[in-house]
Design a protein around this motif. Structure first.
Motif: not given
Length: 114
Positions: A18-27, A57-62, A81-85, A94-95
């Protein structure tokens, strides 16, 4: 919703990408927890307050990524995949991202002979 860090789902056939999907949160860090973490650095050991913060944070982004995939009618998300910055002093993002797909179970996989 099936989730996989693989590019496929074992025992499933991907019928549509379908497409790329993502979720993120900034804490941001809590000042009180930050002081305790600094003290813990002196004696060593797990920084449980940070572990809990990262898990939340991981659970919220997922959850946000899954919600986007559900609006597309996806059955699964593969290639997760997970990424942090670092966003600012004391704040991190957390992305999580993957590919939303439609998938059906392989019925033949359930009938394999030993």
């Amino acid at each position: 919703m099936q989730l996989s860090n693989l590019e496929h789902l074992p025992n499933y056939t991907i019928t549509e990408r379908l497409d790329v999907v993502y979720g993120s949160t900034v804490r941001s860090k809590h000042v009180g927890k930050d002081i305790f973490a600094g003290l813990k650095n002196i004696v060593g050991g797990e920084l449980t307050s940070y572990t809990e913060l990262l898990e939340e944070s991981r659970q919220e982004a997922i959850d946000r990524m899954i919600a986007k995939a559900q609006t597309m009618g996806a059955d699964a998300i593969v290639g997760i995949r997970f990424s942090t910055s670092s966003i600012a002093q004391g704040a991190s993002e957390l992305f999580v991202y993957g590919t939303a797909v439609k998938a059906v179970p392989n019925h033949t996989a359930n009938h394999l002979q030993p």
